[in-house]
Design an enzyme around this catalytic site. Structure first.
Site, short mmCIF file in Angstrom:
data_model
loop_
_atom_site.label_atom_id
_atom_site.label_comp_id
_atom_site.label_asym_id
_atom_site.label_seq_id
_atom_site.Cartn_x
_atom_site.Cartn_y
_atom_site.Cartn_z
N GLY A 224 -13.62 -6.08 13.78
CA GLY A 224 -12.27 -6.27 14.30
C GLY A 224 -11.66 -5.02 14.90
O GLY A 224 -11.05 -5.05 15.97
N ASP B 121 -21.74 -2.41 16.54
CA ASP B 121 -20.57 -3.17 16.95
C ASP B 121 -20.16 -2.83 18.37
O ASP B 121 -19.83 -3.71 19.18
CB ASP B 121 -19.39 -2.89 16.01
CG ASP B 121 -19.70 -3.24 14.57
OD1 ASP B 121 -20.80 -3.76 14.32
OD2 ASP B 121 -18.85 -2.99 13.71
#
Length: 638
Positions: free
Chosen positions: A410, A458
């Site tokens: 996130g 990521d």
């Protein structure tokens, strides 16, 4: 001629304008509470900025002497003017102007003549001869002062000086005091600088505010300087005329005066902006998204020179909106981070609400992610001669629906989305900064700037999109700063699902002990990272053959290897329960990140039972408070 300029910002008395602002409780003035008068905006810029832009071209050395209370304000001002931080001198709590100048003289070992001006001096460089140039030509001890002329515009006054030489008598000093609010500037000869310490040792020396006739007040720094000049054997004034916005020096200027006379005083000095004069001006908002990701294989070895396979998913995303400043905005180059009411709350319904939100969400905020991203982006462009036009600023805000603290990337999605926004706004291409390097720079914003424990996986998948095989072989990473990345065909994937906990914990805690064990060369950890890498290579081969049974087996091995290294205590009961429920319903699952969620696939023998097994798994997970979603792969992140 070498000359040093000292800007005195050490007056201890609070001016009327500063007091008036402190007594205003409207949103317009709250941002200026405690801001020194010289840093209040005049035509959209701090008063000091208007003439500093000229000063730094004229003087070899410029120092600002601040107090312990004002230092941070000047430090912040300096950051926007390429002013060296080491040239802001903190005098603590001022004992007078002479003491402050002596302090600067000692600390910076100033040998040449010194030019001294008060910080809240304001003048118009565009009209008449320039004060700073005139002052630089002065020699020895000289005082420049202002004699108001009846009927003159109170904003723009003509400067008239009397020519003289010899001792400045007390009678002369009193005449000066009575005819002006305060001197504009001083030149102090190098021989007088050497006498400062001796002067300070005189028993009758003291600095204090002095009230004169009417409502005029001489600030202590002016009174102190005049008193010192009285002791010098040779003092002169220079005969010169120039135009100055002199009256702003008056400590009795009120907020009403400021709004009526000073706030927009120099508007005429701002050339009108147009698309012609600002050809790079942008008017349309820029909106970018970066999606959540799931680590399908090999994680967490991306942080240990291993190999991973990661998938971008459409289910969740972070979105950044950049709103360019309009041409009419006074602070055209300013950058504003707008608060997100959910991720960065600044308004709470009650103190109880604040306490509950603090306990649930913690204290980290997304603003710092945007700020760190800006810093890394600008610094990289600057160091690598990537030209960007920074004249125009913007406002920016982000939104995100990625579940927090469940290992779905996130925070990196927020930074990556903003990074892509900055690329578009400043016209920087993937050729200027290749995709592999972009991922490393985004990681730097989190890891180096904010101290967030993270790996490259990521950022790579959010830069490339789709399904990517990543090899972080140490020699390559050490040499280039990034790994070797290969896009894979997402059509070869089996249907995948995701489950995550409703009450997540910090996703960064699980890595800590293993990282240290790896650094210590613990055989079990080193071997586990090697196994993760091999599983990833095998998984790539299995997908190429569309061998989903093999892929499922590799997912199970990935989880079992991780469990053996980390231990059940670190993996948490809720995470283990999701894995157990998956097994009970003909599925396999593993962690897609650092904990809080699992990614899985059906692994039954009878295809006719697939939907029923997944339906019962969903109900079982939801009954125990978990969230279940079917994953929607995203081919790219454009």
């Amino acid at each position: 001629m070498s000359k040093t300029l000292v800007i005195l910002a050490t007056t201890s008395a609070t001016t009327t304008l500063e007091k008036d602002i402190k007594n205003e409780h409207t949103s317009r003035f709250l941002r200026y509470r405690g801001v020194p008068k010289c840093l209040l905006p005049i035509s959209g810029r701090p008063a000091l900025s208007w003439w500093y832009d000229t000063a730094y071209h004229i003087y070899e050395h410029i120092y600002i002497i601040a107090t312990a209370h004002s230092y941070k304000h000047f430090e912040r001002w300096a950051s926007g003017h390429a002013f060296p931080k080491e040239n802001i001198l903190n005098s603590g709590f001022s004992q007078g102007a002479i003491s402050d100048i002596s302090f600067a003289h000692r600390v910076k070992d100033i040998a040449e003549d010194l030019c001294i001006v008060p910080a809240d001096l304001l003048f118009d460089n565009s009209r008449g001869l320039r004060l700073l140039e005139t002052l630089k030509q002065a020699k020895g001890n000289q005082i420049i002062y202002h004699i108001p002329e009846h009927g003159d515009d109170p904003r723009i006054q003509r400067i008239t000086t009397e020519h003289g030489s010899g001792l400045l008598t007390k009678e002369d000093t009193e005449n000066v005091k009575k005819s002006l609010i305060c001197p504009l500037a001083y030149n102090m000869g190098s021989s007088s600088l050497k006498q400062l310490d001796s002067y300070l040792r005189l028993p009758d020396h003291q600095a204090s505010d002095v009230s004169l006739s009417g409502s005029i007040t001489i600030p202590s720094l002016q009174e102190d300087l005049l008193a010192f000049y009285e002791t010098q054997e040779y003092v002169q004034t220079i005969e010169q005329e120039f135009v100055s916005a002199y009256g702003y020096l008056d400590p009795s200027v009120t907020l009403t005066d400021y709004l009526k006379t000073w706030e927009k005083l120099l508007d005429t000095n701002i050339p009108p902006r147009s698309p012609k004069t600002f050809p790079n001006h942008q008017s349309q908002p820029i909106i970018t998204r970066s999606n959540a990701r799931v680590g399908l294989m090999g994680n967490p070895s991306d942080g240990f020179y291993g190999k991973t396979m990661s998938l971008l998913i459409s289910n969740f995303w972070a979105e950044v909106t950049l709103i360019p400043n309009p041409l009419t905005q006074v602070e055209y180059g300013s950058i504003s981070i707008l608060p997100n009411p959910v991720a960065d709350p600044h308004l709470f319904s009650s103190i109880e609400s604040m306490a509950v939100i603090s306990q649930t969400d913690g204290y980290d905020n997304g603003d710092r992610l945007l700020q760190a991203c800006c810093k890394v982006f600008f610094t990289h462009c600057q160091k690598n001669n990537i030209k960007i036009d920074v004249k125009q600023g913007f406002s920016v805000l982000f939104e995100t629906n990625i579940p927090r603290q469940v290992g779905l990337a996130g925070s990196s999605a927020i930074i990556t989305a903003f990074w892509k926004t900055l690329l578009k706004f400043y016209g920087v291409t993937d050729e200027d900064i290749p995709l592999p390097l972009q991922a490393s720079l985004v990681l730097s914003a989190e890891q180096d700037e904010l101290g967030i424990s993270a790996g490259l996986q990521d950022r790579v998948i959010q830069a490339y999109g789709g399904l990517v095989y990543m090899d972080f072989e140490k020699q390559h990473v050490d040499q280039y700063g990034y790994g070797q990345y290969e896009r894979l065909n997402i059509d070869n994937l089996p249907p995948l699902w995701l489950a995550y906990v409703a009450d997540p914990k910090d996703s960064g805690k699980m890595h800590n002990s293993v990282r240290q064990r790896f650094a210590n060369g613990e055989p079990a950890v080193v071997e586990a990272m090697r196994q993760f890498a091999q599983l990833t290579t095998d998984a790539r081969d299995a997908l190429e053959k569309r061998d989903h049974k093999k892929f499922a087996s590799l997912m199970s091995q990935n989880f079992n290897t991780r469990r053996a290294v980390y231990g059940d205590a670190a993996l948490d009961k809720a995470n283990l329960r999701m894995i157990q429920l998956a097994t009970e319903h003909s599925c396999v699952a593993k962690f897609p990140g650092s904990g809080g969620a699992v990614v899985g696939m059906w692994n039954g023998d009878d295809e006719a039972h697939r939907n029923q097994d997944l339906q019962e798994l969903r109900w079982a997970l939801e009954k125990e408070g978990f969230v279940f979603v079917e994953i929607q792969p995203k081919a790219n992140d454009a």
